[in-house]
Enzyme design. Structure first.
Site, mmCIF file in Angstrom:
data_model
loop_
_atom_site.group_PDB
_atom_site.id
_atom_site.type_symbol
_atom_site.label_atom_id
_atom_site.label_comp_id
_atom_site.label_asym_id
_atom_site.label_seq_id
_atom_site.Cartn_x
_atom_site.Cartn_y
_atom_site.Cartn_z
ATOM 1 N N HIS A 94 23.614 -4.016 15.038
ATOM 2 C CA HIS A 94 22.510 -4.505 15.819
ATOM 3 C C HIS A 94 22.334 -3.615 17.037
ATOM 4 O O HIS A 94 21.748 -4.107 18.073
ATOM 5 C CB HIS A 94 22.896 -5.963 16.292
ATOM 6 C CG HIS A 94 23.596 -6.787 15.168
ATOM 7 N ND1 HIS A 94 22.816 -7.716 14.421
ATOM 8 C CD2 HIS A 94 24.692 -7.019 14.927
ATOM 9 C CE1 HIS A 94 23.597 -8.347 13.603
ATOM 10 N NE2 HIS A 94 24.806 -7.846 13.801
ATOM 11 N N LYS A 144 11.886 18.371 31.425
ATOM 12 C CA LYS A 144 11.984 17.755 30.130
ATOM 13 C C LYS A 144 12.412 18.814 28.849
ATOM 14 O O LYS A 144 11.958 19.940 28.744
ATOM 15 C CB LYS A 144 10.504 17.075 29.303
ATOM 16 C CG LYS A 144 10.479 15.974 30.443
ATOM 17 C CD LYS A 144 9.527 14.756 29.532
ATOM 18 C CE LYS A 144 10.369 14.176 28.532
ATOM 19 N NZ LYS A 144 9.419 13.474 27.698
ATOM 20 N N GLU A 149 11.896 14.443 15.681
ATOM 21 C CA GLU A 149 10.836 13.277 15.766
ATOM 22 C C GLU A 149 9.990 13.743 14.545
ATOM 23 O O GLU A 149 9.310 13.113 13.990
ATOM 24 C CB GLU A 149 10.063 13.490 17.200
ATOM 25 C CG GLU A 149 10.822 12.870 18.168
ATOM 26 C CD GLU A 149 10.223 13.289 19.540
ATOM 27 O OE1 GLU A 149 9.859 12.056 20.241
ATOM 28 O OE2 GLU A 149 9.859 14.245 20.057
ATOM 29 N N SER A 194 7.887 20.290 27.680
ATOM 30 C CA SER A 194 6.980 19.603 27.935
ATOM 31 C C SER A 194 5.987 20.447 28.737
ATOM 32 O O SER A 194 6.333 21.451 29.479
ATOM 33 C CB SER A 194 7.192 18.316 28.958
ATOM 34 O OG SER A 194 5.724 18.106 29.814
#
Ligand code: ARG
Length: 468
Positions: A159, A286, A293, A280
């Site tokens: 979970h 970043k 992804e 980025s």
């Protein structure tokens, strides 16, 4: 209009509207089938020669012409346009330019319907072999990484809540097992793909005394379609492939999701290597997990192709329908996407992620993921498990209120909770011990994991032997 400008028989008086010609054409994408179309046609021509349907001389002339086209294509000199409609017409037209009227004999006892089915199967058979190798590379990367992390602990979740710590190797080897099923599944799909429709004709077979076993043998097929209508209209093998590809992608996507989570500041379990991460354009601090992804995103695309092909097929009456031309772009894209994702994920597992030991150590120490082990400790000393479970639940609640962990309780406190506790409780709930103790078959105990690594390596070595 002259015959050379017009694809169709003399039944047609004028040529296609240019927009309709573009609409109808598949040459823009089925040129990918060219090597297989040539190989299939050579087998067909040779069979026509051997059976005496055309002369042996003509068969050889055709074969040489087709090989010439192959050479032209390899030099980048074979670039048919829309007017060729599809790869099959393009080849026949070029053949006739190269060897004259003999080229027109190639299509004896054949239709583009059995031809395209043959091409697609040869193409897919090749690509499946390649993809299986890619899966093996991915598995190798996982085992190597696992071998370096047998005793590295990571929280195991259910979970998405911390449940029980596990060996990081155990976690990675779960993906090895998924990939193993993928590898096996691709083999099963390859077997059902490797059946020859060549000689099914347009739909009903042919009036010529062809030898379908001969072409099947030449092309390395394991057998021939028993029914010509089925042979020209079956795309089950492509759907099975896309389903196998979808499962591969689903597995890669789950791993991607974990890497994305792990690389977040919230988890902080991994650092992405510069070779596999991107920045980025505006936020200089970043480092983004673009690779996983993209894999996660491309997974949807492959699922879409599977769905697309199922829907394409569901309403088709027997036998060939032009709808079937729509199978190719989806199939090619599913192949290429899966291939690229396997490659990228393999690189990422080889050099793209570094586990942060300190973060992992903290994550398995500073929580209650050893609570089951306290219950097991009591159960092993004769307390019924459910009773022990309830008691530990109360202990956890007390600890939470006192802002303490289980390891912070004094022996007196333990013994107050239950007289069965002795000072070996501390060793029993230490994270390394908690993991080591789960030594049941297939569990995360280090002994089990070491055996699993050996078994995994044996599987990979097996597959490297020439017999498989
Ligand atoms: N380009 C066609 C395809 O991809 C080849 C078969 C055409 N057959 C036909 N009867 N129109 O399916």
């Amino acid at each position: 209009m002259t015959q050379s400008q017009k694809t169709w028989s003399d039944r047609f008086e004028s040529s296609l509207h240019p927009a309709i010609a573009r609409f109808n054409a598949s040459i823009g994408f089925d040129i990918e089938l060219l090597p297989y179309d040539l190989t299939g046609s050579i087998a067909h021509a040779q069979m026509l020669g051997r059976t005496g349907i055309i002369s042996a001389e003509d068969a050889n002339r055709i074969t040489n012409g087709l090989e010439q086209i192959r050479a032209e294509a390899e030099r980048g000199e074979f670039t048919p346009g829309i007017d060729a409609e599809d790869v099959h017409f393009a080849v026949e037209r070029r053949l006739t330019q190269l060897i004259g009227d003999t080229g027109k004999k190639l299509h004896t006892a054949r239709s583009r319907n059995d031809q395209v089915g043959t091409d697609v199967r040869l193409y897919l058979r090749d690509r499946i072999h390649h993809l299986r190798d890619r899966v093996r590379d991915f598995q190798r990367a996982l085992v190597d990484l696992a071998a370096a992390h047998v005793e590295t602990l990571i929280p195991g979740y259910t979970h998405l809540q911390r449940a029980q710590p596990v060996s990081l190797a155990h976690h990675l080897l779960a993906y090895f097992q998924m990939a193993q099923r993928d590898w096996e599944r691709l083999g099963e799909v390859a077997a059902r793909t490797n059946i020859s429709p060549l000689g099914c004709g347009a739909l009903a077979g042919t009036t010529f005394a062809i030898d379908r076993d001969d072409t099947a043998r030449q092309l390395g097929f394991d057998g021939i379609y028993a029914n010509s209508l089925d042979g020209v209209s079956d795309r089950d093998f492509a759907i099975e492939f896309m389903s196998a590809a979808s499962l591969i992608m689903m597995h890669l996507s789950r791993l991607s999701e974990e890497v994305i989570l792990w690389s977040s500041q919230e988890f902080g379990f991994v650092t992405l290597a510069d070779s596999c991460a991107t920045g980025s354009s505006i936020m200089p601090q970043k480092k983004n997990p673009d690779v996983p992804e993209l894999v996660r995103g491309k997974t949807g695309r492959v699922f879409g192709h599977l769905q697309g092909l199922l829907v394409l097929m569901k309403g088709l009456p027997l036998a060939y329908n032009k709808d079937l031309q729509e199978d190719k772009e989806a199939l090619f894209d599913a192949v290429k996407t899966t291939d690229a994702c396997l490659e990228a994920m393999t690189i990422m597992m080889c050099e793209g992620i570094e586990f942060r030991q300190a973060r992992l150590d903290a994550a398995v120490t500073e929580d209650f993921s050893n609570a089951t082990d306290v219950a097991d400790y009591l159960a092993a000393r004769g307390v019924p498990f459910r009773e022990a479970y309830n008691l530990v639940g109360r202990v956890v609640r007390t600890c939470l209120a006192a802002n303490k962990l289980l390891k912070d309780l004094t022996l007196d406190e333990w013994q107050e909770l239950h007289p069965a506790f002795a000072d070996d409780i501390y060793a029993a709930i230490a994270p390394q011990q908690v993991v080591a103790a789960r030594n049941s078959a297939g569990g995360t105990g280090f002994e089990q994991v070491r055996q699993a690594i050996l078994a995994a390596r044996a599987l990979l070595d097996d597959a490297a032997s020439p017999s498989s």
